[in-house]
Design a protein around this motif. Structure first.
Motif, PDB file in Angstrom:
ATOM      1  N   GLU A 272       0.784  -1.298  -0.030  1.00  0.00           N
ATOM      2  CA  GLU A 272       0.040   0.027  -0.216  1.00  0.00           C
ATOM      3  C   GLU A 272       1.002   1.231  -0.174  1.00  0.00           C
ATOM      4  OE1 GLU A 272      -2.363  -0.251   3.249  1.00  0.00           O
ATOM      5  OE2 GLU A 272      -3.850  -1.937   2.406  1.00  0.00           O
ATOM      6  N   GLY A 273       0.999   1.991  -1.323  1.00  0.00           N
ATOM      7  CA  GLY A 273       1.939   3.101  -1.350  1.00  0.00           C
ATOM      8  C   GLY A 273       0.824   4.471  -1.342  1.00  0.00           C
ATOM      9  N   ARG A 274       1.404   5.201  -0.676  1.00  0.00           N
ATOM     10  CA  ARG A 274       0.788   6.718  -0.539  1.00  0.00           C
ATOM     11  C   ARG A 274       1.791   7.608  -0.834  1.00  0.00           C
ATOM     12  NH1 ARG A 274       0.629  10.482   3.820  1.00  0.00           N
ATOM     13  NH2 ARG A 274      -1.241  11.686   3.594  1.00  0.00           N
ATOM     14  N   GLY A 275       1.540   8.693  -1.855  1.00  0.00           N
ATOM     15  CA  GLY A 275       2.096   9.883  -2.070  1.00  0.00           C
ATOM     16  C   GLY A 275       1.617  10.821  -3.144  1.00  0.00           C
ATOM     17  N   ASN A 276       1.873  11.821  -3.562  1.00  0.00           N
ATOM     18  CA  ASN A 276       1.604  12.573  -4.551  1.00  0.00           C
ATOM     19  C   ASN A 276       2.766  12.960  -5.510  1.00  0.00           C
ATOM     20  OD1 ASN A 276      -0.104  14.357  -6.023  1.00  0.00           O
ATOM     21  ND2 ASN A 276       0.067  15.933  -4.527  1.00  0.00           N
ATOM     22  N   PRO A 277       2.644  12.354  -6.541  1.00  0.00           N
ATOM     23  CA  PRO A 277       1.635  11.737  -7.142  1.00  0.00           C
ATOM     24  C   PRO A 277       1.603  10.211  -6.631  1.00  0.00           C
ATOM     25  CG  PRO A 277       3.536  11.832  -8.766  1.00  0.00           C
ATOM     26  CD  PRO A 277       3.729  12.546  -7.631  1.00  0.00           C
ATOM     27  N   VAL A 278       0.568   9.384  -6.877  1.00  0.00           N
ATOM     28  CA  VAL A 278       0.296   8.157  -6.522  1.00  0.00           C
ATOM     29  C   VAL A 278       1.551   7.225  -6.918  1.00  0.00           C
ATOM     30  CG1 VAL A 278      -1.308   6.121  -6.142  1.00  0.00           C
ATOM     31  CG2 VAL A 278      -1.847   8.481  -5.768  1.00  0.00           C
ATOM     32  N   PRO A 279       2.290   6.405  -6.422  1.00  0.00           N
ATOM     33  CA  PRO A 279       3.280   5.440  -6.997  1.00  0.00           C
ATOM     34  C   PRO A 279       2.383   4.536  -8.183  1.00  0.00           C
ATOM     35  CG  PRO A 279       3.360   5.177  -4.641  1.00  0.00           C
ATOM     36  CD  PRO A 279       1.968   5.779  -4.932  1.00  0.00           C
ATOM     37  N   GLN A 280       3.348   4.444  -9.127  1.00  0.00           N
ATOM     38  CA  GLN A 280       2.855   4.075 -10.624  1.00  0.00           C
ATOM     39  C   GLN A 280       3.577   2.586 -10.737  1.00  0.00           C
ATOM     40  OE1 GLN A 280       0.444   5.224 -12.325  1.00  0.00           O
ATOM     41  NE2 GLN A 280       0.102   6.840 -10.780  1.00  0.00           N
ATOM     42  N   GLN A 281       4.666   2.103  -9.853  1.00  0.00           N
ATOM     43  CA  GLN A 281       5.336   1.013 -10.260  1.00  0.00           C
ATOM     44  C   GLN A 281       5.648   0.613  -8.948  1.00  0.00           C
ATOM     45  OE1 GLN A 281       9.541   1.190 -12.055  1.00  0.00           O
ATOM     46  NE2 GLN A 281       8.515   0.170 -13.777  1.00  0.00           N
ATOM     47  N   TYR A 282       5.817  -0.893  -8.812  1.00  0.00           N
ATOM     48  CA  TYR A 282       6.077  -1.480  -7.623  1.00  0.00           C
ATOM     49  C   TYR A 282       6.917  -2.807  -7.756  1.00  0.00           C
ATOM     50  CZ  TYR A 282       1.904   0.854  -5.574  1.00  0.00           C
ATOM     51  OH  TYR A 282       1.072   1.717  -5.208  1.00  0.00           O
ATOM     52  N   LEU A 283       8.127  -2.856  -7.255  1.00  0.00           N
ATOM     53  CA  LEU A 283       8.972  -3.932  -7.233  1.00  0.00           C
ATOM     54  C   LEU A 283       9.112  -4.645  -6.107  1.00  0.00           C
ATOM     55  CD1 LEU A 283      11.420  -5.020  -8.888  1.00  0.00           C
ATOM     56  CD2 LEU A 283      13.043  -3.629  -7.650  1.00  0.00           C
ATOM     57  N   TRP A 284       8.812  -6.196  -6.328  1.00  0.00           N
ATOM     58  CA  TRP A 284       8.914  -7.141  -5.156  1.00  0.00           C
ATOM     59  C   TRP A 284      10.160  -8.037  -5.263  1.00  0.00           C
ATOM     60  CZ3 TRP A 284       5.709  -7.352  -1.122  1.00  0.00           C
ATOM     61  CH2 TRP A 284       4.686  -6.806  -0.868  1.00  0.00           C
ATOM     62  N   GLU A 285      10.961  -8.120  -3.936  1.00  0.00           N
ATOM     63  CA  GLU A 285      12.044  -8.827  -3.936  1.00  0.00           C
ATOM     64  C   GLU A 285      11.884  -9.790  -2.631  1.00  0.00           C
ATOM     65  OE1 GLU A 285      15.585  -6.302  -5.327  1.00  0.00           O
ATOM     66  OE2 GLU A 285      14.426  -5.284  -3.853  1.00  0.00           O
ATOM     67  N   LYS A 286      12.634 -11.044  -2.820  1.00  0.00           N
ATOM     68  CA  LYS A 286      12.944 -11.836  -1.485  1.00  0.00           C
ATOM     69  C   LYS A 286      14.090 -11.896  -1.317  1.00  0.00           C
ATOM     70  CE  LYS A 286      11.744 -16.431   0.179  1.00  0.00           C
ATOM     71  NZ  LYS A 286      11.396 -17.820   0.083  1.00  0.00           N
ATOM     72  N   ASN A 321       7.317   9.604  -9.815  1.00  0.00           N
ATOM     73  CA  ASN A 321       8.543  10.697 -10.345  1.00  0.00           C
ATOM     74  C   ASN A 321       9.062  11.481  -9.125  1.00  0.00           C
ATOM     75  OD1 ASN A 321       6.150  12.183  -9.745  1.00  0.00           O
ATOM     76  ND2 ASN A 321       5.965  12.734 -12.012  1.00  0.00           N
ATOM     77  N   MET A 322       8.338  11.309  -8.024  1.00  0.00           N
ATOM     78  CA  MET A 322       9.207  11.985  -6.866  1.00  0.00           C
ATOM     79  C   MET A 322      10.036  11.136  -6.039  1.00  0.00           C
ATOM     80  SD  MET A 322       8.011  15.179  -6.711  1.00  0.00           S
ATOM     81  CE  MET A 322       8.503  15.629  -5.162  1.00  0.00           C
ATOM     82  N   GLY A 323      10.213   9.916  -6.354  1.00  0.00           N
ATOM     83  CA  GLY A 323      11.248   9.217  -5.795  1.00  0.00           C
ATOM     84  C   GLY A 323      10.778   7.893  -5.383  1.00  0.00           C
ATOM     85  N   SER A 324      11.502   7.112  -4.483  1.00  0.00           N
ATOM     86  CA  SER A 324      11.099   5.589  -4.196  1.00  0.00           C
ATOM     87  C   SER A 324      11.072   5.509  -2.857  1.00  0.00           C
ATOM     88  CB  SER A 324      12.009   4.721  -4.928  1.00  0.00           C
ATOM     89  OG  SER A 324      11.947   4.758  -6.556  1.00  0.00           O
ATOM     90  N   TYR A 325      10.381   4.418  -2.158  1.00  0.00           N
ATOM     91  CA  TYR A 325      10.318   4.015  -0.764  1.00  0.00           C
ATOM     92  C   TYR A 325      10.165   2.556  -0.807  1.00  0.00           C
ATOM     93  CZ  TYR A 325       9.518   4.181   3.961  1.00  0.00           C
ATOM     94  OH  TYR A 325       9.554   3.944   5.456  1.00  0.00           O
ATOM     95  N   LYS A 326      10.881   1.914   0.036  1.00  0.00           N
ATOM     96  CA  LYS A 326      10.919   0.258   0.369  1.00  0.00           C
ATOM     97  C   LYS A 326      10.525   0.126   1.750  1.00  0.00           C
ATOM     98  CE  LYS A 326      13.764  -3.532  -0.751  1.00  0.00           C
ATOM     99  NZ  LYS A 326      15.266  -3.854  -1.210  1.00  0.00           N
ATOM    100  N   ALA A 327       9.671  -1.020   1.786  1.00  0.00           N
ATOM    101  CA  ALA A 327       9.160  -1.639   3.072  1.00  0.00           C
ATOM    102  C   ALA A 327       9.510  -3.042   2.952  1.00  0.00           C
ATOM    103  CB  ALA A 327       7.618  -1.401   3.058  1.00  0.00           C
ATOM    104  N   TYR A 328       9.548  -3.593   4.104  1.00  0.00           N
ATOM    105  CA  TYR A 328       9.888  -5.075   4.354  1.00  0.00           C
ATOM    106  C   TYR A 328       8.878  -5.770   5.130  1.00  0.00           C
ATOM    107  CZ  TYR A 328      14.459  -3.948   2.705  1.00  0.00           C
ATOM    108  OH  TYR A 328      15.564  -3.266   1.973  1.00  0.00           O
TER     109      TYR A 328
END
Length: 432
Positions: A272-286, A321-328
């Motif tokens: 669940e991503g929150r931001g302005n603009p709303v995130p348009q891309q999600y990358l999953w890793e293990k 386009n404002m940046g990235s954020y990663k959660a675990y």
């Protein structure tokens, strides 16, 4: 000048002796008033002095001018405007202005109203009574100019987080000058002191103010409000708002569905991503797995059938386009044995309630049966007693009858024995 009569004052010789030119003469009523006021005989008639009061009215409103006198001395009251034009003389209209209407006309009072008051109507109005001397009273009418709705300028496009915003606010047409205040939502903002500039008409004022503040992500969608404060508004709100948009980097939170995954179940990990603009891309890793599991515009990672090997730590990176954020998120796949869930707890509660109701019904049935049995026993108590007596008597009779029968059966035997005892014994016959 003391003791002069009105005829002497009005005579041409009097004004020639004063060596005054005709063009510099004061109005007749002022000359008469000043001359007669200087007479000690006239100072005693203060009851003939009219009185009125100052009035304040909002532009476009209605003002009432009231003039009163105690002793009218058979004279009429008169109202004049600041230009010394007679408005009403007693109940007679003197100026053709439909905004001006007669309210009350008596020997002791003359009241008029002026509707749709304009700024040009401001000034001193005169109430006169033509006694000897002529007496007057002044009423200062103040017209308040209503400020226009404020205008906010300075906001052009979206702002980035931590940028500084400067907005300007302006309102014209106030009299006296209005004051401007700022707020963000319910929070007051400290703006610059209100600047005042006189309008070209020379009567009203234009006021302006500016405010500067640093925006945060919480300010996204906030309303910046500029309000004008003025006595003509009588507490009514007159303000303008400007909605601002703030661009900021996204934040992410991973939520499992179901919250307690078990082996064999289907699992969805929602990023669940929150931001302005709303995130348009999600990358999953293990962790420990190469390459990345999934890169998509969908935020959920789906496990159709969980097994123990799916356990581990998963990361989701949301990008705009404002940046990235990663959660675990750490996934622990439990055994397939069922665990208490909210639904099972709900069913258990329902089952307990049903069992309790059945228990109450059983108790009620037991008490009801006991009551019916007891009531039936009481009704048949006498009947049962008679029945047992009859049974007892029948048994006794049967015993007596059996005894009699046995006696009758033994009677022949007893009789035969008795006969034998009465007869002599027979002679014995020798055996040949």
């Amino acid at each position: 000048m003391q003791g002069l009569s009105l005829m002497e004052i009005l005579s041409p010789g009097y004004w020639q002796e004063q060596d005054l030119e005709l063009g510099t003469l004061a109005p007749l009523d002022e000359a008469i008033s000043s001359t007669v006021w200087s007479s000690p005989d006239m100072l005693a008639s203060q009851d003939s002095q009219p009185w009125t009061s100052d009035e304040t009215v909002v532009a476009g409103g209605t003002v009432v001018l009231k003039c009163q006198v105690k002793d009218h001395e058979d004279s009429s009251l008169q109202w004049s405007n600041p230009a010394q034009q007679t408005l009403y003389f007693g109940e007679k209209r003197a100026l053709r202005d439909n905004r001006i209407q007669l309210v009350s006309s008596t020997p002791h009072e003359l009241s008029i109203s002026i509707s749709n008051v304009a700024l040009a109507d401001e000034g001193e109005y005169t109430c006169s009574i033509f006694t000897m001397p002529v007496r007057t009273a002044k009423s200062l009418v103040t017209v308040l100019g209503i400020p226009q709705k404020p205008i906010i300028t300075g906001y052009k496009s979206s702002l980035r987080e931590k940028e500084t915003a400067t907005l300007h606010c302006q309102s014209s047409g106030s009299k006296p000058a209005a004051q401007l205040t700022w707020r963000k939502g319910d929070q007051e903002l400290r703006g610059e002191p209100t600047r005042i500039q006189e309008d070209p008409n020379g009567k009203t004022f234009t006021v302006s103010s500016s405010v500067t503040f640093q925006v945060t992500r919480e300010d996204d969608g906030a309303n910046i409000v500029c309000s004008v404060n003025h006595e003509s508004l009588k507490g009514a709100d007159r303000s303008t708002s400007q909605r601002i948009e703030v661009l900021y980097t996204p934040t992410v939170m991973i939520r499992p569905d179901p919250p307690h995954p078990r082996e064999g179940q289907k699992l969805l990990l929602h990023c669940e991503g929150r931001g302005n603009p709303v995130p348009q891309q999600y990358l999953w890793e293990k962790e420990g797995s190469v390459p990345p599991l999934k890169m998509t515009q969908e935020s959920a990672l789906i496990f159709p059938f969980l097994n123990k090997s799916d356990s581990g730590t998963y990361g989701c990176t949301a990008t705009s386009n404002m940046g990235s954020y990663k959660a675990y998120f750490t996934l622990n796949v439990n055994d397939p044995s069922p665990v208490p869930s909210s639904s099972s707890t709900y069913h258990a509660i329902i089952g307990g309630i049903v069992a309790f109701i059945v228990f109450l019904l059983l108790i009620l049935l037991i008490f009801l049966g006991h009551y019916l049995i007891r009531h039936k026993g009481q009704r048949c108590e006498g009947c049962n007693q008679r029945t047992w007596e009859e049974v007892g008597r029948s048994a006794k009779d049967r015993q007596e009858e059996a005894g009699c029968r046995k006696a009758l059966q033994r009677l022949p035997q007893l009789l035969e024995v008795s006969e034998k005892e009465k007869m002599p014994p027979a002679p014995s016959v020798p055996t040949l």
